[in-house]
Enzyme design. Sequence first.
Site, PDB file in Angstrom:
ATOM      1  CG  HIS A  22      -8.114 -22.519  10.725  1.00  0.00           C
ATOM      2  ND1 HIS A  22      -8.882 -23.643  10.053  1.00  0.00           N
ATOM      3  CD2 HIS A  22      -9.298 -21.623  10.980  1.00  0.00           C
ATOM      4  CE1 HIS A  22     -10.019 -23.441   9.675  1.00  0.00           C
ATOM      5  NE2 HIS A  22     -10.528 -22.297  10.746  1.00  0.00           N
TER       6      HIS A  22
ATOM      7  CB  CYS B  99      -5.332 -25.754   7.519  1.00  0.00           C
ATOM      8  SG  CYS B  99      -5.778 -25.482   9.104  1.00  0.00           S
TER       9      CYS B  99
ATOM     10  CB  CYS C  81      -8.715 -28.205  10.579  1.00  0.00           C
ATOM     11  SG  CYS C  81      -9.269 -26.538  10.698  1.00  0.00           S
TER      12      CYS C  81
ATOM     13  CG  ASP D   3      -5.890  -5.085   2.349  1.00  0.00           C
ATOM     14  OD1 ASP D   3      -6.590  -4.476   1.530  1.00  0.00           O
ATOM     15  OD2 ASP D   3      -5.367  -4.618   3.565  1.00  0.00           O
TER      16      ASP D   3
ATOM     17  CG  ASP E 103      -0.125   0.148   2.353  1.00  0.00           C
ATOM     18  OD1 ASP E 103       0.828   0.473   2.481  1.00  0.00           O
ATOM     19  OD2 ASP E 103      -1.082  -0.065   3.434  1.00  0.00           O
TER      20      ASP E 103
ATOM     21  CB  CYS F  94     -10.769 -26.419   7.404  1.00  0.00           C
ATOM     22  SG  CYS F  94      -8.985 -25.609   7.244  1.00  0.00           S
TER      23      CYS F  94
END
Lengths: 332, 332
Positions: A302, A273, A276, A233, A60, A271
């Site tokens: 996560h 990941c 998880c 974002d 930014d 999920c």
Amino acid sequence: MPVGTAATVKGITPAELVQAQTQIVLANTYHLWLRPGRETIEAAGGVHRFMGWERPILTDSGGFQVFSLESRRRLDDDGVTFASHLDGSEHRFTPENVIAFQQAIGSDVAMLLDVCVKLPAAREEIEEAVRLTTAWARRSAAVPEASGTLLFAIAQGGLDERLRERSARELVDLDFPGYAIGGLSVGESREEMRATARSTAALLPQNKPRYLMGVGTVADLIAAVDAGCDLFDCVYPTRCGRNGRAMTRDGELNLFNAAFTRDYGRLDEGCSCYTCTTFTRAYLAHLFRAKEMLGPRLLSYHNVYLLNALMAEAREAIERGGWAAFRDRAGV
Amino acid sequence: MPVGTAATVKGITPAELVQAQTQIVLANTYHLWLRPGRETIEAAGGVHRFMGWERPILTDSGGFQVFSLESRRRLDDDGVTFASHLDGSEHRFTPENVIAFQQAIGSDVAMLLDVCVKLPAAREEIEEAVRLTTAWARRSAAVPEASGTLLFAIAQGGLDERLRERSARELVDLDFPGYAIGGLSVGESREEMRATARSTAALLPQNKPRYLMGVGTVADLIAAVDAGCDLFDCVYPTRCGRNGRAMTRDGELNLFNAAFTRDYGRLDEGCSCYTCTTFTRAYLAHLFRAKEMLGPRLLSYHNVYLLNALMAEAREAIERGGWAAFRDRAGV
């Protein structure tokens, strides 16, 4: 885009960001300018090498942070002077020098310096922000290009439809490679944010990236994709992760709730990941109660993984012509 | 053994502990007893499943922590009553109930309840600690075995050679599967610690594990291996990691030193961990200065990796008959 303010997505390694299907991260000009500073990053060979991240980085312009400083900054037609939140030292941003900074550190996408107004605000104030944002975009367009760094302009205009139209039109006339919708998620209601994001997105070129700034909940992302936005974002997933708040496709969970201390189920059934598939809700709840840093780390991972997976599924749904069903199933 | 006080090695996942060649971790009975408590861990299927760690876990007895509480505990011949540091609630440890706890949560190695004395201390106090530690060990030996949990006794005796001899002899007579050298790293000098560890190790069976408690610097580990010790635990590598202190084979580095802000070399040239192969000293220094949690995480991982690598090299040197050369090269 997971947010890596100080050239690090809080608590997550670059290798994990790749595992979580991250395509691009955001870093903050304001923060990197002050610490570690341009010279340190340039000497490292640019921000990618500095932080060990090989994929794209969007930075930014620092405008949002500077305007958040309020009493610590002084705006004029040429730029903005501000006092560092770290040590009070005085710095100055101009449309030209924030681009030079972003080019020097090797950003893939550099945002233009804009004037962001906190809502609610008087129409005159928003109109002045639009005027100056366009004037600065014009000066930005005149900055010599650096190979590898694309410039994105930021449409302003608060919740005022006519000011949004004017801002978008003036910026689109300058023909930048991409456009952002700025000045939202700054105090307005969720409904106002969504309505303005939708109407502004419609004013921006369909064949160029449209980036809605500062948005990060599951529901807001689905709504923004529906409005035609491509990039987002927000600190939300990592901030939630640090504070025990889990994002799931079925809503958010506060791991400090007593119910989770004996809940041996997965954090999010859908999920896949590492968090998880390895740990239970009871263990994660324990980590937060015991103030163990592994908790913020695992939950931030996560949350980022979940949003990336959600966006991957959204892309897939769009490609196979199933977006409307996907959106409706997501229940936004 | 990296220390995982609350069933987590601070900031490091089980998968990373495996990558770092960790063979066994330590967890604390005192902390787990208070939070999350026995029932929560039992319901999870034991401490391994609770924390997602499949390799061995050694749990201390809680004795060391309770005796550190000083004014908040009351010792008697039968056990020790103490006030939780979390909420002041009263709890009681006996030789029997700390074993029952460690068996219930599925520890692979359970330490006996001992009486640990802070140094310097009067001879009478140390003698009384030795007497009670043996008495409690005798009671511990009478606790029914639980399959999968080995009991290790802890020799006390301060810096007093005759009390050390007495403690070791009395415990060895009880024929436990392993022995620890306790009551060191509690206020004495490094030279005193090393001398007592060496003389006590010589009193313990060579064909059983000898565990020196609370030791964790590179130099102390080499000295302890040289004295015949096989197991070690210390918060040192992770505590240093959280505070910007890097352990290397050539000494320690404080990442807050100004020199590192522009040092684009590896943290430790000889180390092949993720931290060393991915990031520069300058970046790590930036993370600590910016108070970014990735810093503590990456440095804790490096420090644990380094000590595990050092121990792997030590084993290899011993096996090929090259220990003396290895020790001398390590410069202890």
